[in-house]
Design an enzyme around this catalytic site. Structure first.
Site, mmCIF file in Angstrom:
data_model
loop_
_atom_site.group_PDB
_atom_site.id
_atom_site.type_symbol
_atom_site.label_atom_id
_atom_site.label_comp_id
_atom_site.label_asym_id
_atom_site.label_seq_id
_atom_site.Cartn_x
_atom_site.Cartn_y
_atom_site.Cartn_z
ATOM 1 N N HIS A 121 50.410 95.569 69.886
ATOM 2 C CA HIS A 121 51.838 95.267 69.777
ATOM 3 C C HIS A 121 52.555 96.482 69.198
ATOM 4 C CE1 HIS A 121 55.316 93.568 67.398
ATOM 5 N NE2 HIS A 121 55.565 93.117 68.597
ATOM 6 N N HIS A 171 61.540 101.372 68.670
ATOM 7 C CA HIS A 171 61.759 99.956 68.374
ATOM 8 C C HIS A 171 63.259 99.719 68.350
ATOM 9 C CE1 HIS A 171 60.239 96.098 67.462
ATOM 10 N NE2 HIS A 171 60.734 96.025 66.240
#
EC number: 3.1.4.11
Length: 756
Positions: A311, A356
């Site tokens: 992840h 991100h």
């Protein structure tokens, strides 16, 4: 007492020009940024285990100027790291090299005066790393002890006075009171010169490394005899070690491999030394040697396997301000990861970037990530890699993404269905050395685009980066409204074949299922747990024919992890964890995926592959999964446990914790007493018993901690072994560091038995 010379002689490298150059040392340019290049002197130490690096920092301790070759992951030549790619483009590649470390410290980027210097450093370090890896446990022990002796011999006279012996014992991580140390010293000081030399040091070494628990195990096998005959070794392998293939052929092969005495070998006998060598070897490991290679059926549909998955692969630290790096992808791939996440956004100069979204994490180029994936995708495993695309790009930059995917990945990229595989998911074997895309797709399995297709079409945007549903998280990141629709270009859509991302519409019976076999849904950990609680069996059945991806909750901005075990118990395949965050969850994860040769794919048990299964881990009933076993674990001793606190006077106080991970009722933990001041050879002799109802889903974790009465215990090492890979009998458990790397010589000696 020269351990480095011993190492070179052992491996025939005493006259090697590369190693001679490293022992002499050289001036190299250290590169940190476009404006920071500094000349520093680097030199291989005489122990052939450490590199000394010059430092201009004030008050820097001598120890901090050393780094261990055991900590090196790999040595790369040329502009093969982000640092040299960015900051040394003006220097020819043949003058550049990088040292990449196993843990998450910064890579050491270096420029040499000449290509010949680069060759010396790269080839020399690779030789040491390769030869060290091929050393058996006895050789590692001898090399390590000699290194400790050399460090303790302060005046370099090749003798050991009493103070130096005390320093030596501290290096070994063992605290001995003065009277006992003096007793050993006097017993070995045959020349009565108040110092030990030559044979006296060897005697001291033998007394120190003698293992009474090995003597006891050997006596069990050999009786009163000095050696083990083939017949007695076969009996030991059958009755104690529970080896399925125990017989004269196995016994003779073990004698041939591990017996150091040529005389005993010729007489088909095993001495106590050979017995210890066997127990320290891969054959004596608590993890099955047969499971170190791919042994499972790799011809079943992808949905029948657990898939090692990462992840936020691009992150090295937390999810709000941490650095993004191509190195993070390389590290994940080298650990066997087969599913990587790429969070794609519009970047400057029409180049898509990865970071991100809505946070302050640093940014890396999409094309650079693809190059890293291309170069490392199949180094650890030949089985397929899935790229999970989180696509937030404009139509224009989506076309750039599609171009880069084709141009960089080339024939590795699976961009059309395999011949004849249009009704069910293909197998890992069929997809060997292929890279698949997971993402949004227009239409069905066959491409929807083409010359007459639309230039772009709306698709629903349910990806997790846009989801960040937790208000506490939203308040910490730049405000950005969530858009419900995302435009998608056919060029990118057509590359998604067997992993089309869809919104989960609920469970249906197989005959009326609304989800095609090539469609897969993603679930946050909290939603997955809710489904497992409310509809456990339906989720298991769904996962027989469909892939499911699980990702950490949005509130985990520190990149913490959840336990993967419950998700695996529900048949979920792509259980994505933050590989950058060490801890018990990652230990269990990597423990599971060391099975099946560490290839990144582990076949689920038969009851998780049966479309008519009634299994539900939250409501256990009788079935093929119900096979209660009694596990007895006898923690006997520890060997060469590493110091946690690098303070010279610090000695560890170790304790062992044994954990069972699996279905809820099997979860358990037991711990030994604390042994004070001994990390070299602590003895526990403590037995634990566990009852495990569903062994096919269980993992056994051995953890060693350094006890601290005033604060949290420090982690020393651990090893997690899947139930079906756990060997019985007298075994050594080889401990891993918090980052999952092998401690070269740290072990637990245990005895394991499994009964119905």
């Amino acid at each position: 007492m020269d351990s480095g010379r011993d190492f070179l002689t052992l491996h025939g490298l005493q006259d090697d020009p590369d190693l001679q150059a490293l022992l002499k040392g050289s001036q190299l340019l250290k590169v940190k940024s476009s404006s920071w290049r500094r000349e520093r002197f680097y030199k291989l130490q005489e122990d052939c285990k450490t590199i000394w690096q010059e430092s201009r920092k004030v008050m820097r301790s001598p120890e901090s100027q050393l780094f261990s070759i055991e900590d090196i992951q790999e040595v790369r030549m040329g502009h093969r790291t982000e640092g040299l790619e960015k900051f040394a483009r003006d220097i020819p590649e043949d003058r550049c090299f990088s040292i990449v470390f196993k843990d998450q410290r910064n890579t050491l980027d270096l420029i040499a005066p000449s290509p010949a210097d680069v060759q010396h450093w790269v080839q020399g370090l690779r030789k040491i790393i390769d030869r060290s890896g091929s050393m058996d446990q006895r050789q590692k022990l001898q090399h390590w002890i000699h290194s400790c002796l050399r460090k303790a011999d302060k005046n370099k006279d090749n003798k050991m006075n009493f103070k130096e012996v005390k320093d030596f014992l501290k290096e070994l991580n063992v605290q001995v009171d003065d009277s006992y140390a003096r007793k050993i010293f006097r017993e070995c000081d045959h020349s009565q010169t108040d110092s030990l030399e030559d044979e006296e040091i060897e005697t001291f070494y033998r007394m120190l490394t003698q293992r009474a628990e090995i003597d006891r195990a050997f006596a069990e096998a050999a009786g009163s005899a000095e050696t083990l005959s083939v017949e007695k070794l076969v009996t030991f392998l059958q009755h104690q070690q529970r080896e399925e293939e125990a017989g004269p052929a196995l016994a003779l092969s073990l004698i041939e491999r591990y017996e150091p005495s040529e005389t005993a070998k010729a007489q088909r006998q095993m001495t106590k030394d050979g017995f210890l060598m066997y127990l320290l070897s891969a054959d004596g490991n608590a993890f099955s040697l047969a499971h170190r290679r791919v042994y499972q059926d790799m011809n079943q549909p992808l949905s029948h396997y657990l898939v090692s998955s990462s992840h936020n692969t691009y992150l090295l630290e937390d999810q709000l301000t941490g650095p993004s790096s191509t190195e993070a992808y390389i590290r994940a791939l080298c650990k066997g990861c087969r599913c990587l996440e790429l969070d794609c956004w519009d970047g400057p100069n029409q180049e898509p970037i990865i970071y991100h979204g809505y946070t302050f994490t640093s940014k890396i180029l999409f094309c650079d990530v693809l190059r890293a994936i291309r170069d490392y995708a199949f180094k650890a495993s030949p089985y397929p890699v899935i790229l999970s695309l989180e696509n937030h790009c404009s139509l224009e930059q989506q076309r750039v993404m599609a171009h880069h995917l084709r141009a960089i990945l080339g024939p590795m990229l699976l961009d059309q269905p395999l011949d004849g595989v249009t009704t069910s998911l293909p197998s890992p074997e069929q997809l060997k050395e292929k890279i698949l895309l997971k993402g949004k797709k227009l239409g069905g399995l066959l491409p929807a685009g083409g010359e007459n297709g639309p230039e772009a079409t709306d698709v629903s945007d349910e990806d997790e980066a846009a989801e960040m549903e937790d208000e506490a998280v939203r308040s910490q990141v730049q405000h950005k409204p969530k858009e419900d629709k995302l435009k998608l270009v056919p060029e990118l859509s057509d590359m998604v074949i067997y992993c089309k991302s869809v919104h989960f519409g609920g469970f249906s019976s197989p005959s009326t299922s609304g989800q095609a076999f090539y469609e897969m849904a993603s679930f946050s950990e909290s939603r997955a747990l809710r489904l497992l609680q409310e509809s456990g069996n339906s989720f298991v059945r769904h996962n027989v024919g469909h892939l499911s991806r699980i990702y950490p909750a949005g509130w985990r901005t520190d990149s913490s992890n959840y336990s993967p075990v419950e998700m695996w118990n529900g048949g979920c395949q792509i259980v994505a964890l933050n590989f950058q965050t060490p801890g018990p969850e990652m230990d269990v994860y990597l423990g599971c995926f060391q099975d099946n040769g560490g290839c990144g794919y582990v076949l689920k048990p038969a009851f998780l592959r049966d479309p008519d299964t009634t299994f539900n881990s939250r409501a256990l009933t009788q079935g093929p999964w119900w096979a209660p076993k009694k596990l007895r674990v006898w923690i006997i001793s520890g060997q060469q446990l590493p110091k946690v606190n690098k303070n010279k006077n610090s000695i560890v106080d170790p304790k062992v914790i044994v954990e069972i991970h699996g279905v809820g009722q099997d979860v358990a933990s037991r711990q030994t007493a604390v042994i004070t001041n001994n990390g070299f050879n602590p003895r526990w002799d403590t037995e634990f018993e566990f009852v495990v109802a569903v062994p096919d889903l269980a993992l056994v974790r051995f953890m060693v901690e350094d006890y601290d009465s005033s604060s949290k215990n420090d982690f020393i090492g651990q090893s997690t072994i899947p139930w079906n890979s756990l060997k019985q009998g007298y075994r050594h458990v080889h401990l891993l560091s918090k980052n999952g790397d092998l401690h070269p010589s740290a072990t637990l000696f245990v005895k394991i038995s499994i009964q119905d």
